[in-house]
Structures are given as structure tokens and as C-alpha cells.
Enzyme design. Structure first.
Site, mmCIF file in Angstrom:
data_model
loop_
_atom_site.group_PDB
_atom_site.id
_atom_site.type_symbol
_atom_site.label_atom_id
_atom_site.label_comp_id
_atom_site.label_asym_id
_atom_site.label_seq_id
_atom_site.Cartn_x
_atom_site.Cartn_y
_atom_site.Cartn_z
ATOM 1 N N LEU A 76 0.757 -1.273 -0.022
ATOM 2 C CA LEU A 76 -0.080 0.096 0.052
ATOM 3 C C LEU A 76 0.785 1.212 -0.044
ATOM 4 O O LEU A 76 0.196 2.349 0.418
ATOM 5 C CB LEU A 76 -1.112 -0.064 1.337
ATOM 6 C CG LEU A 76 -2.137 -1.095 1.209
ATOM 7 C CD1 LEU A 76 -1.728 -2.487 1.570
ATOM 8 C CD2 LEU A 76 -3.197 -0.413 2.101
ATOM 9 N N TYR A 148 0.624 8.739 -11.203
ATOM 10 C CA TYR A 148 0.067 8.029 -10.422
ATOM 11 C C TYR A 148 -0.719 6.948 -10.926
ATOM 12 O O TYR A 148 -0.246 5.673 -10.621
ATOM 13 C CB TYR A 148 -0.813 8.798 -9.443
ATOM 14 C CG TYR A 148 -1.688 7.938 -8.535
ATOM 15 C CD1 TYR A 148 -1.035 7.311 -7.276
ATOM 16 C CD2 TYR A 148 -3.013 7.522 -8.469
ATOM 17 C CE1 TYR A 148 -1.811 6.476 -6.203
ATOM 18 C CE2 TYR A 148 -3.828 6.648 -7.457
ATOM 19 C CZ TYR A 148 -3.056 6.141 -6.454
ATOM 20 O OH TYR A 148 -3.749 5.638 -5.491
#
Ligand code: UDP
Length: 315
Positions: A76, A148
Site C-alpha cells: 500500500l 500515479y
């Protein structure tokens, strides 16, 4: 009991995942560089003998105690809020590529299961609605958000390559917009912005005309979905998010109503490449994992407001 590495474990989602795993009896090694995460998010876990925090950047190195046998690695690690990844474009690309590779190598060495926390941003500004896992997306590879989007797309590709060519036991979650406690007041995402603005009596900043949609999942539901995926043998990718689609303007009105604030709404320019509509098709997660979100938007916003209120007052 399993020993699980949670990279990005001091972040918003990562810290909730650490909580869940510790509560069910697992051991957790939390890796975080604390660039967008914070020690405060895991401070309550530091006394547990089953929890450890290792501060460092997984893009640079992943080193664990040699005696530590790892059963699963959850990746994560990444800035996740648009303002945060736009401030750290190169770091975001590095953690999605080099960080993911290092964590996959760790999983390979330990024959551990690997969970890749991917994103609905792999669908970009989607031309198909709702988004199924089979949709390949609409991303501008040179747009500002690509740091991203493409980092996560690359991470998915790397994850599948390590599965196909090195035999790593992998799974990929595509996480849609998630909110809840531990979103920082200054995080920059829409829910924390609107709640902080409403509580301060400042204008709620709606970007564009507010007709763009998002489908917001409460953090406890999101974590339950991620853990169900981790515990399964599914490879995925699997959408883990809420199908409760709302316009951003509707969200602003909901926050105003629940906070009792009389803040006005102001309209500001829409960021480049801001997706127009986003909503997951969660048929796969529901049929294969028996998972679906249960916390309604009003309930979730109220819980998030309870968390943010003292922090907004203190800031
Ligand atoms: N947004 C907004 N006002 C804000 C922050 C965000 O209108 O103060 C909008 C943003 O343009 C986007 C949506 O809310 O359309 C969700 O933004 P967020 O940054 O939370 O996540 P995204 O889904 O864009 O990654």
C-alpha cells in the site's frame, strides 16, 4: 497466526489494515517512510509485541530482520491523494515501480502471498460505465495524473509478470475512493476537504460544476474487502469499492447538512484529467469473496466528522 508486511502501513488505509490484522492475531511489520503517512496513525499499536514499525523508503531498500519469516506482503506504499502525488511525482513513479519490485522480491524469497493495492485510477477517465475489471482504461500517459495512474498500471504489470514468470502468489485489488477516520484535515481529498471546510465555516471548494461523480467506500468496508482478497486464492484484478455513485455537488450538500454548517459552496477550476464518472462494478468481489460494502454514506460521513472535528479545531 501469520506474519504480514504492510508497506505504507502508517498511511490512511495501511494503518487500518494493520489494526485489522493485529486485532485478529497476526504479526505485522509496518514499512513506511512517513512521507504522507504518520506515526500517529499507528502510535496505538507500537506497544504490541506483534507490531513493529520500520521507517524507510521501499523504493530504496526493503530489509527485514533475517529471522523474520513472512507469510504475506501487502503493498500500500504510495502517495494517494492527488495533491500529494502531484507534489511528489518522481517519488510516486519510483514507489510504484522500484518499490513494487522490491516488495515482490521479498514475497518471492519468502514464498509469501503478495497483495498489490492498485486503484480505480488505472481506468483513468473511463469511457465505460460502471467499470469492470475487464475494461482497460483511458489514461493520458503524459498528463499530470499519469505519475500515479501509470505507476499503478506498471505495478499491476510487474505483479503479473512476477506471478507468471517467477511463480509468486499474487492478488491485485483495485481500490476506489475510500474515506474515513485518519484522513488528515490537510490531505486534499474531497471528503476531508469538505468536512474541514464545513467545520471551519469556510466555503466548500467544488472543482468544476460538481457534476463529476465518485463512489465513496467507508474505510472499514474497504479493509474487509482487502483482507477477504488477501485470504482468498484469487489473482484478480478485483474491484474493491462502493457502487454508491454520487455527484460531488451532492456530496457537498450532504456534508453541509450533516455538519449543520452554513458555509457557502464555491466553484473552482477542475483539475486536468479529473475523471468525469467513476463507479465500480463489484460483481466479481461479491460473487467470489461474498464481499460488499455495508456502511452508508451518511453514517460514514458522520463517523469521519467525529474524527476530524477535534483535529480541525486544533489546526
Ligand atoms: N474535489 C472537489 N473539491 C475538493 C477536492 C476534490 O470538488 O476540495 C473533486 C475532485 O475534482 C474530484 C473529486 O472531488 O472530481 C474526488 O477528488 P479526490 O481528490 O478526493 O479523489 P480522486 O478521485 O480525484 O482521486
Amino acid at each position: 497466526m501469520s506474519r504480514i508486511v504492510v508497506a505504507g502501513g502508517a498511511g490512511f488505509l495501511g494503518s487500518h489494515l494493520c489494526d485489522y490484522l493485529i486485532a485478529r492475531g497476526d504479526s505485522v511489520v509496518c514499512l513506511d517512510d512517513l512521507s504522507t503517512g504518520s506515526r500517529d496513525n499507528v502510535a496505538h499499536l507500537l506497544d504490541s509485541p506483534r507490531f513493529s514499525l520500520v521507517v524507510g523508503d521501499v523504493s530504496e531498500k526493503v530489509e527485514l530482520d533475517a529471522n523474520t519469516k513472512v507469510d504475506a506482503v501487502c503493498n500500500l506504499a504510495s502517495p494517494a491523494s492527488p495533491p500529494a502525488y502531484l507534489e511528489r511525482p518522481l517519488e510516486t513513479l519510483a514507489v510504484g515501480s522500484e518499490g513494487t519490485r522490491r516488495l515482490l522480491e521479498l514475497a518471492l524469497a519468502h514464498e509469501a502471498r503478495f497483495l498489490m493495492a492498485s486503484t480505480s485510477e488505472v481506468y483513468g477517465d473511463p469511457l465505460v460505465h460502471p467499470q469492470r475489471e475487464s475494461y482497460h482504461g483511458n489514461v493520458d500517459p503524459t498528463g499530470p495524473r499519469s505519475v500515479y495512474d501509470e505507476a499503478k498500471r506498471f505495478a499491476e504489470s510487474m505483479t503479473m509478470a512476477m506471478h507468471r514468470y517467477r511463480g509468486v502468489d499474487v492478488t491485485i485489488a483495485r481500490i476506489f475512493n475510500t474515506y474515513g477516520p485518519r484522513l488528515a484535515p490537510g490531505d486534499g481529498r474531497v471528503v476531508s476537504n469538505f468536512i474541514s471546510q464545513a467545520l471551519r465555516g469556510e466555503p466548500l471548494t467544488v472543482y468544476g460544476d460538481g457534476s463529476q461523480t465518485r463512489s465513496l467506500c467507508y474505510v472499514d468496508d474497504e479493509i474487509a474487502g482487502l483482507v477477504a482478497l488477501l485470504d482468498s486464492s484469487l489473482i484478480g484484478p478485483v474491484n474493491i469499492g462502493s457502487p454508491d455513485e454520487r455527484t460531488i455537488l451532492e456530496l457537498a450538500h450532504t456534508v453541509l447538512e450533516l455538519s449543520g454548517s452554513d458555509s457557502p459552496i464555491t466553484f473552482e477550476p477542475l483539475p486536468t484529467d479529473d475523471p468525469v464518472r467513476r463507479c465500480p462494478d463489484i460483481t466479481l468481489a461479491t460473487s467470489e469473496l461474498g464481499w460488499f460494502p455495508i456502511v452508508g454514506l451518511r453514517d460514514g460521513i458522520t463517523r469521519t466528522m467525529e474524527y476530524l472535528a477535534p483535529r480541525v479545531r486544533a489546526s
